[in-house]
Design a protein around this motif. Structure first.
Motif, PDB file in Angstrom:
ATOM      1  N   PHE A 109      -0.768  17.980  -6.215  1.00  0.00           N
ATOM      2  CA  PHE A 109      -1.028  17.384  -4.946  1.00  0.00           C
ATOM      3  C   PHE A 109      -0.686  18.124  -3.696  1.00  0.00           C
ATOM      4  CE2 PHE A 109      -0.650  14.227  -1.521  1.00  0.00           C
ATOM      5  CZ  PHE A 109      -1.763  13.565  -1.911  1.00  0.00           C
ATOM      6  N   GLU A 110       0.636  18.522  -3.705  1.00  0.00           N
ATOM      7  CA  GLU A 110       1.182  19.385  -2.414  1.00  0.00           C
ATOM      8  C   GLU A 110       0.536  20.602  -2.460  1.00  0.00           C
ATOM      9  OE1 GLU A 110       5.510  19.199  -3.527  1.00  0.00           O
ATOM     10  OE2 GLU A 110       5.547  17.092  -2.374  1.00  0.00           O
ATOM     11  N   SER A 111       0.033  21.158  -3.464  1.00  0.00           N
ATOM     12  CA  SER A 111      -0.540  22.541  -3.283  1.00  0.00           C
ATOM     13  C   SER A 111      -2.056  22.275  -2.659  1.00  0.00           C
ATOM     14  CB  SER A 111      -0.518  23.274  -4.450  1.00  0.00           C
ATOM     15  OG  SER A 111      -1.862  23.393  -5.115  1.00  0.00           O
ATOM     16  N   ALA A 112      -2.654  21.118  -3.063  1.00  0.00           N
ATOM     17  CA  ALA A 112      -4.017  20.792  -2.485  1.00  0.00           C
ATOM     18  C   ALA A 112      -3.702  20.222  -0.757  1.00  0.00           C
ATOM     19  CB  ALA A 112      -4.502  19.333  -3.074  1.00  0.00           C
ATOM     20  N   LEU A 113      -2.671  19.433  -0.686  1.00  0.00           N
ATOM     21  CA  LEU A 113      -2.179  19.322   0.681  1.00  0.00           C
ATOM     22  C   LEU A 113      -2.015  20.363   1.551  1.00  0.00           C
ATOM     23  CD1 LEU A 113      -1.655  16.868   2.531  1.00  0.00           C
ATOM     24  CD2 LEU A 113       0.798  16.797   1.490  1.00  0.00           C
ATOM     25  N   GLY A 114      -1.257  21.313   0.936  1.00  0.00           N
ATOM     26  CA  GLY A 114      -0.697  22.471   1.748  1.00  0.00           C
ATOM     27  C   GLY A 114       0.437  22.636   2.363  1.00  0.00           C
ATOM     28  N   ALA A 121       6.803   2.938  18.630  1.00  0.00           N
ATOM     29  CA  ALA A 121       5.677   3.420  19.489  1.00  0.00           C
ATOM     30  C   ALA A 121       4.509   2.776  18.655  1.00  0.00           C
ATOM     31  CB  ALA A 121       5.713   4.695  19.761  1.00  0.00           C
ATOM     32  N   CYS A 122       4.031   3.294  17.481  1.00  0.00           N
ATOM     33  CA  CYS A 122       2.951   2.775  16.987  1.00  0.00           C
ATOM     34  C   CYS A 122       3.064   3.272  15.432  1.00  0.00           C
ATOM     35  CB  CYS A 122       1.643   3.335  17.549  1.00  0.00           C
ATOM     36  SG  CYS A 122       0.130   3.194  16.440  1.00  0.00           S
ATOM     37  N   PRO A 123       3.160   2.195  14.601  1.00  0.00           N
ATOM     38  CA  PRO A 123       3.358   2.335  13.298  1.00  0.00           C
ATOM     39  C   PRO A 123       2.080   2.758  12.177  1.00  0.00           C
ATOM     40  CG  PRO A 123       3.698  -0.140  13.521  1.00  0.00           C
ATOM     41  CD  PRO A 123       3.098   0.726  14.924  1.00  0.00           C
ATOM     42  N   PHE A 124       1.062   3.018  12.886  1.00  0.00           N
ATOM     43  CA  PHE A 124      -0.132   2.995  12.318  1.00  0.00           C
ATOM     44  C   PHE A 124      -0.136   4.094  10.945  1.00  0.00           C
ATOM     45  CE2 PHE A 124      -4.547   5.352  11.844  1.00  0.00           C
ATOM     46  CZ  PHE A 124      -5.112   4.266  11.522  1.00  0.00           C
ATOM     47  N   ARG A 125      -0.513   3.755   9.900  1.00  0.00           N
ATOM     48  CA  ARG A 125      -0.411   4.543   8.584  1.00  0.00           C
ATOM     49  C   ARG A 125      -1.769   4.645   8.055  1.00  0.00           C
ATOM     50  NH1 ARG A 125       2.186  -0.162   8.570  1.00  0.00           N
ATOM     51  NH2 ARG A 125       4.395   0.160   8.580  1.00  0.00           N
ATOM     52  N   VAL A 126      -1.975   5.788   7.252  1.00  0.00           N
ATOM     53  CA  VAL A 126      -3.153   5.658   6.354  1.00  0.00           C
ATOM     54  C   VAL A 126      -2.885   6.122   4.996  1.00  0.00           C
ATOM     55  CG1 VAL A 126      -5.656   6.800   6.259  1.00  0.00           C
ATOM     56  CG2 VAL A 126      -4.619   6.288   8.435  1.00  0.00           C
ATOM     57  N   PHE A 127      -3.059   5.293   4.120  1.00  0.00           N
ATOM     58  CA  PHE A 127      -2.992   5.631   2.482  1.00  0.00           C
ATOM     59  C   PHE A 127      -4.444   6.341   2.172  1.00  0.00           C
ATOM     60  CE2 PHE A 127      -2.970   4.846  -2.067  1.00  0.00           C
ATOM     61  CZ  PHE A 127      -1.729   4.728  -2.184  1.00  0.00           C
ATOM     62  N   THR A 128      -3.973   7.811   1.500  1.00  0.00           N
ATOM     63  CA  THR A 128      -4.899   8.838   1.705  1.00  0.00           C
ATOM     64  C   THR A 128      -5.074   9.101   0.210  1.00  0.00           C
ATOM     65  OG1 THR A 128      -4.768   9.324   3.898  1.00  0.00           O
ATOM     66  CG2 THR A 128      -5.842  10.741   2.457  1.00  0.00           C
ATOM     67  N   SER A 129      -5.981   9.116  -0.528  1.00  0.00           N
ATOM     68  CA  SER A 129      -6.279   9.291  -1.931  1.00  0.00           C
ATOM     69  C   SER A 129      -7.162  10.847  -2.217  1.00  0.00           C
ATOM     70  CB  SER A 129      -6.881   8.182  -2.821  1.00  0.00           C
ATOM     71  OG  SER A 129      -5.621   6.925  -2.477  1.00  0.00           O
ATOM     72  N   LEU A 130      -6.639  11.311  -3.079  1.00  0.00           N
ATOM     73  CA  LEU A 130      -7.453  12.752  -3.502  1.00  0.00           C
ATOM     74  C   LEU A 130      -8.145  12.498  -4.735  1.00  0.00           C
ATOM     75  CD1 LEU A 130      -8.279  15.332  -3.363  1.00  0.00           C
ATOM     76  CD2 LEU A 130      -5.839  16.138  -4.190  1.00  0.00           C
ATOM     77  N   GLY A 164     -12.414  13.830  -1.541  1.00  0.00           N
ATOM     78  CA  GLY A 164     -12.984  14.634  -2.876  1.00  0.00           C
ATOM     79  C   GLY A 164     -12.179  15.912  -3.176  1.00  0.00           C
ATOM     80  N   THR A 165     -11.666  16.673  -2.183  1.00  0.00           N
ATOM     81  CA  THR A 165     -11.344  17.777  -2.610  1.00  0.00           C
ATOM     82  C   THR A 165     -10.104  18.182  -1.781  1.00  0.00           C
ATOM     83  OG1 THR A 165     -12.466  18.925  -0.908  1.00  0.00           O
ATOM     84  CG2 THR A 165     -13.777  18.707  -2.730  1.00  0.00           C
ATOM     85  N   ALA A 166      -9.544  19.445  -2.439  1.00  0.00           N
ATOM     86  CA  ALA A 166      -8.220  19.711  -1.567  1.00  0.00           C
ATOM     87  C   ALA A 166      -8.418  20.169  -0.418  1.00  0.00           C
ATOM     88  CB  ALA A 166      -7.556  21.000  -2.352  1.00  0.00           C
ATOM     89  N   HIS A 167      -9.575  20.771   0.027  1.00  0.00           N
ATOM     90  CA  HIS A 167      -9.811  21.224   1.304  1.00  0.00           C
ATOM     91  C   HIS A 167     -10.077  20.176   2.259  1.00  0.00           C
ATOM     92  CE1 HIS A 167     -11.447  23.602   4.578  1.00  0.00           C
ATOM     93  NE2 HIS A 167     -12.402  22.871   4.768  1.00  0.00           N
ATOM     94  N   GLU A 168     -10.632  18.933   1.780  1.00  0.00           N
ATOM     95  CA  GLU A 168     -10.819  17.667   2.663  1.00  0.00           C
ATOM     96  C   GLU A 168      -9.246  17.108   2.983  1.00  0.00           C
ATOM     97  OE1 GLU A 168     -15.207  16.537   1.144  1.00  0.00           O
ATOM     98  OE2 GLU A 168     -13.490  15.221   0.531  1.00  0.00           O
ATOM     99  N   LEU A 169      -8.681  17.167   1.968  1.00  0.00           N
ATOM    100  CA  LEU A 169      -6.980  16.671   1.888  1.00  0.00           C
ATOM    101  C   LEU A 169      -6.365  17.312   3.032  1.00  0.00           C
ATOM    102  CD1 LEU A 169      -4.878  14.456   1.028  1.00  0.00           C
ATOM    103  CD2 LEU A 169      -4.160  16.423  -0.453  1.00  0.00           C
ATOM    104  N   ALA A 170      -6.542  18.411   2.977  1.00  0.00           N
ATOM    105  CA  ALA A 170      -5.790  19.682   4.103  1.00  0.00           C
ATOM    106  C   ALA A 170      -6.339  19.326   5.304  1.00  0.00           C
ATOM    107  CB  ALA A 170      -5.883  21.012   3.316  1.00  0.00           C
ATOM    108  N   THR A 171      -7.750  19.323   5.354  1.00  0.00           N
ATOM    109  CA  THR A 171      -8.190  18.925   6.989  1.00  0.00           C
ATOM    110  C   THR A 171      -7.622  17.689   7.466  1.00  0.00           C
ATOM    111  OG1 THR A 171     -10.148  19.880   6.133  1.00  0.00           O
ATOM    112  CG2 THR A 171     -10.486  18.523   8.026  1.00  0.00           C
ATOM    113  N   LEU A 172      -7.578  16.679   6.614  1.00  0.00           N
ATOM    114  CA  LEU A 172      -6.963  15.198   7.146  1.00  0.00           C
ATOM    115  C   LEU A 172      -5.539  15.484   7.444  1.00  0.00           C
ATOM    116  CD1 LEU A 172      -8.508  12.506   4.961  1.00  0.00           C
ATOM    117  CD2 LEU A 172      -9.382  13.560   7.231  1.00  0.00           C
TER     118      LEU A 172
END
Ligand code: OOG
Ligand code: NI
Length: 450
Positions: free
Chosen positions: A411-416, A121-130, A74-82
């Motif tokens: 988006f990048e500024s939210a992501l950090g 080794a492990c191609p695990f990926r997570v599509f992450t939306s803000l 929901g927020t920039a802070h949450e995205l940066a935390t992830l």
């Protein structure tokens, strides 16, 4: 001194733990895994050439554990935390996806490993939306949503402490890594208890199903986990035969001799009961239901160069008027032509044959049978397909399209931090394989002339 666990190993453990959790939360996911495992075994048995190629490219080992997940914050802070949490597992943000044009009020990236070794080794990926809360047109509702989001903490103190430790010390020892996996997993767990009352939920849902999903709960519950199939048409038939409510169309390119990019299909979201904060009692008759979590399967094909991607986008555009098969007849469907026209990235391996005169180029070496080229698997996502997947799994809300233009910079500024350009990553994998294979196929020269 205690040994650190590699980020690849932490990611493998996390991916397995996530899969086990989702199987418990959404049992249909377990059925999907069973179908895909069966179809993959049958496909490999029927196509020894494919089996040999996947083996040579180191993909056989990763196939059984390969999956992607999707979450929404929901927020920039949450995205940066992830971003910090995923970095501990060697996952970096790759690509920028704008969904607003398709009426979805988010923009996204994919967290994934970026090196050849990490992917193998492990191609695990997570599509992450803000969430782009500025696209909530009702200003009172927007302010309320922002206030609700500002008050929630998606990661525990213990999780954040382990992330800080990994950042400070350059990794985690095994016991800390296991604690981290358990704490990180909790971020993505489904909570039947909402953080809003029933009336607020209804208002959020009316604004957009996605907004209700992002704002109403404790955190970014995993909304699907997608295994990779080698034959999506066969897997889709098997899903239907098993009585699973699968979507009508497969997203992405049509079936081809040389698969490209990504083909995906999903089963519709489940209606799950939840408990608004003002609910009396638990569950039972008349309890509200939330639809967000679903299942998806995908088939991955070759990564395309910018030129190949432009041709793909053109074909997809033409398909709106002419139909898929006809539109895609403009896209060459044999690997050598695709490689020669620069539509596709290639991985090069030395065939073991050497020649007394050194090849002048990789092309020359391929022609003379010294090197073998094969496609590089597409590791990313497709915005049009993603929009189709989102749409087929949302309840309520108008099908707006948002005029408000998207912004990678925002988006990048939210992501950090900036996101990686996927083309650059594929090019680096091609270049490294070519350099190594060319060095291997050159005959050992006299040290004086060398
Ligand atoms: C993400 C939808 C996109 C895909 O595979 O394209 C996606 C979501 O629904 O949160 O997962
Ligand atoms: Ni997906």
């Amino acid at each position: 001194m205690a040994v650190m666990l590699s980020p690849d190993a932490i990611r493998s453990r996390f991916s397995a733990a996530m899969s086990a959790m989702y199987r418990e939360e959404v049992p249909l996911y377990g059925d999907l895994i069973a179908i895909v495992t069966r179809v993959n075994a049958a496909t490999l048995a029927a196509d020894p050439a494919l089996a040999a190629r996947l083996d040579a490219d180191g993909e056989t080992g990763r196939l059984g554990q390969e999956r992607h997940g999707a979450v929404r914050v929901g927020t920039a802070h949450e995205l940066a935390t992830l971003a910090r949490v995923f970095a501990v597992m060697g996952m970096e943000p790759v690509g920028y996806y704008d969904l607003a044009a398709a009426g979805i009020p988010v923009h996204s990236t994919a967290f994934r490993p970026i090196t050849q070794a990490g992917l193998a080794a492990c191609p695990f990926r997570v599509f992450t939306s803000l969430l782009r809360s500025e696209l909530i047109t009702d200003t009172a509702l927007r302010a309320q949503a922002q206030q609700i989001l500002a008050g929630r903490h998606i990661a525990s103190e213990a999780c954040l402490a382990l992330v800080a430790k990994a950042e400070a010390e350059g990794g985690l020892v095994e016991a800390d890594a296991d604690a981290f996996v358990a704490q990180a997993l909790d971020i993505f767990r489904w909570h039947g208890d909402a953080i809003v009352d029933a009336a607020t939920y209804t208002r959020l849902l009316a604004a957009h199903g996605l907004i209700a999903d992002i704002v109403s709960f404790h955190g970014p519950h995993i909304n699907h986990l997608t295994p990779r199939t080698l034959d999506i048409d066969a897997a889709q038939d098997a899903m239907r035969a098993a009585g699973i409510a699968v979507k009508d169309v497969i997203e992405g390119p049509p079936a081809r001799a040389v698969p490209i990019l990504l083909r995906q299909t999903s089963f519709h979201a489940l209606a799950e009961t939840f408990r608004p904060v003002d609910a009396q009692g638990h569950g039972g008759h008349g309890a509200p239901k939330h639809t967000a979590r679903f299942g998806e399967i995908e088939q991955r094909g070759a990564a395309l160069t910018p030129k190949g991607r432009a041709l793909y986008d053109q074909c997809l555009e033409n398909a709106k008027t002419s139909g898929m098969a006809e539109a895609f007849s403009a896209f060459p469907d044999d690997f050598e032509t695709m490689r020669a026209q620069g539509l596709i990235y290639a991985r090069y391996v030395w065939t073991g044959v050497s020649s007394s005169d050194a090849p002048v180029s990789a092309d020359d070496a391929v022609k003379r049978g010294l090197l073998q080229a094969s496609p590089i698997t597409y590791e990313d996502f497709l915005p049009v397909s993603a929009a189709g997947i989102f749409r087929s799994n949302l309840a309520g809300g108008p099908a707006d399209t948002y005029k408000n233009s998207s912004s990678q910079a925002a988006f990048e500024s939210a992501l950090g931090r900036p996101v990686h350009d996927p083309f650059t990553l594929y090019q680096a994998i091609e270049d490294a394989s070519q350099e190594q294979a060319m060095a291997e196929c050159r005959p050992t020269l006299d040290p004086v002339t060398r």
